[in-house]
Design a protein around this motif. Sequence first.
Motif, short mmCIF file in Angstrom:
data_model
loop_
_atom_site.label_atom_id
_atom_site.label_comp_id
_atom_site.label_asym_id
_atom_site.label_seq_id
_atom_site.Cartn_x
_atom_site.Cartn_y
_atom_site.Cartn_z
N ARG A 124 0.84 -1.21 0.00
CA ARG A 124 0.00 0.00 0.00
C ARG A 124 0.87 1.26 0.00
O ARG A 124 0.58 2.23 -0.71
N ILE A 125 1.94 1.24 0.80
CA ILE A 125 2.86 2.39 0.84
C ILE A 125 3.53 2.57 -0.51
O ILE A 125 3.62 3.69 -1.03
N LEU A 126 3.97 1.46 -1.11
CA LEU A 126 4.61 1.53 -2.42
C LEU A 126 3.65 2.11 -3.46
O LEU A 126 4.02 2.98 -4.24
N ALA A 127 2.41 1.65 -3.45
CA ALA A 127 1.43 2.15 -4.41
C ALA A 127 1.20 3.65 -4.21
O ALA A 127 1.11 4.42 -5.18
N HIS A 128 1.12 4.07 -2.95
CA HIS A 128 0.92 5.49 -2.65
C HIS A 128 2.12 6.32 -3.12
O HIS A 128 1.93 7.36 -3.78
N GLN A 129 3.33 5.86 -2.81
CA GLN A 129 4.54 6.59 -3.21
C GLN A 129 4.68 6.61 -4.73
O GLN A 129 5.10 7.61 -5.30
N SER A 168 18.73 7.66 -17.86
CA SER A 168 18.85 8.64 -16.78
C SER A 168 17.50 8.85 -16.10
O SER A 168 17.43 8.90 -14.86
N GLN A 169 16.46 8.98 -16.90
CA GLN A 169 15.11 9.19 -16.36
C GLN A 169 14.71 8.01 -15.48
O GLN A 169 14.23 8.18 -14.37
N LYS A 170 14.92 6.81 -15.98
CA LYS A 170 14.57 5.59 -15.23
C LYS A 170 15.35 5.54 -13.92
O LYS A 170 14.80 5.27 -12.86
N SER A 171 16.62 5.83 -13.99
CA SER A 171 17.48 5.79 -12.81
C SER A 171 17.03 6.81 -11.76
O SER A 171 16.93 6.48 -10.58
N ARG A 172 16.76 8.03 -12.20
CA ARG A 172 16.29 9.07 -11.26
C ARG A 172 14.96 8.69 -10.62
O ARG A 172 14.77 8.85 -9.42
N CYS A 173 14.05 8.18 -11.43
CA CYS A 173 12.72 7.83 -10.93
C CYS A 173 12.81 6.69 -9.92
O CYS A 173 12.16 6.73 -8.86
N LEU A 174 13.60 5.69 -10.24
CA LEU A 174 13.75 4.55 -9.34
C LEU A 174 14.43 4.99 -8.03
O LEU A 174 14.01 4.58 -6.94
N LYS A 175 15.41 5.86 -8.13
CA LYS A 175 16.11 6.37 -6.94
C LYS A 175 15.13 7.14 -6.06
O LYS A 175 15.10 6.96 -4.84
N LYS A 178 12.79 4.68 -4.34
CA LYS A 178 13.49 3.96 -3.26
C LYS A 178 13.68 4.85 -2.03
O LYS A 178 13.50 4.41 -0.90
N GLU A 179 14.04 6.11 -2.27
CA GLU A 179 14.23 7.05 -1.15
C GLU A 179 12.93 7.27 -0.41
O GLU A 179 12.91 7.32 0.83
N ARG A 180 11.85 7.38 -1.11
CA ARG A 180 10.54 7.58 -0.48
C ARG A 180 10.09 6.35 0.31
O ARG A 180 9.36 6.48 1.29
#
Length: 182
Positions: A124-129, A168-175, A178-180
Motif C-alpha cells: 500500500r505504501i509503495l502504491a501510494h509513493q 537517466s530518467q529511469k534511474s532518477r525515478c527509481l532512486k 526507493k528514497e521515499r
Amino acid sequence: MDRGKEMRLLEALRGGSEKAFESVYRKHRAVFLNFGRKYGLNDHDLLDIYQEAYIVFYQNVASGKLQELKSSIGTYILAIGKNKIREHLRKTGRLVYADTILDNQTEEESVFDGEEETPTERQRILAHQFALLGKKCQEVLKWFYYQGYDIATIRKKGNYSSDNVVKSQKSRCLKTLKERMR
C-alpha cells in the motif's frame, strides 16, 4: 483456508480424487494469472505456465514427493509457477527486468489468500509513493518493469531524444521511489 482443511484436501489429492484436483486447479488459476500479469506476461503464456506448474504439483502429490505442506496449497503452486515464470522470462530474454521483482517479493506479498490477494502495508505504501511520482516517471517505470520494454522501445513510446535520456530518467525515478520507501 484453515490448516485442517488444507490437510484434508491434500489427503484427498493423494487419494487421487479428480474432484479435489479440479477444485484446486480452478481455485488458484485466476489468482495465478493476476500474479503473473505483474511481469508483463499475456494470459496465453500465463495459462501455459500455470498448467506446467500444476502438472509439477500433481506429479509431486501423486509420486509422494509432497508429504507435508509448510504453506498453503496455493502458495506451493505459486512457488512452482514463480520458477516457471523465471524460466520463461529467461528464455525470452526478459529475466533482467523481472528477476529483481521476483527475488525482492516477500512470501507475504505472494501468498494466495483465498480468492483475492490483500495488499500488505508495504505494498500500500509503495502504491501510494508510486502515485506521487510524476506521470513521466510512472510511465517509464511501468514500461520497463511491468511491460518489459527495452530502452529503445521506451525512447520511441515516450518520445525521448536518446537511449541515455531514458536510462537517466529511469534511474532518477527509481532512486526517488526507493528514497521515499525508506
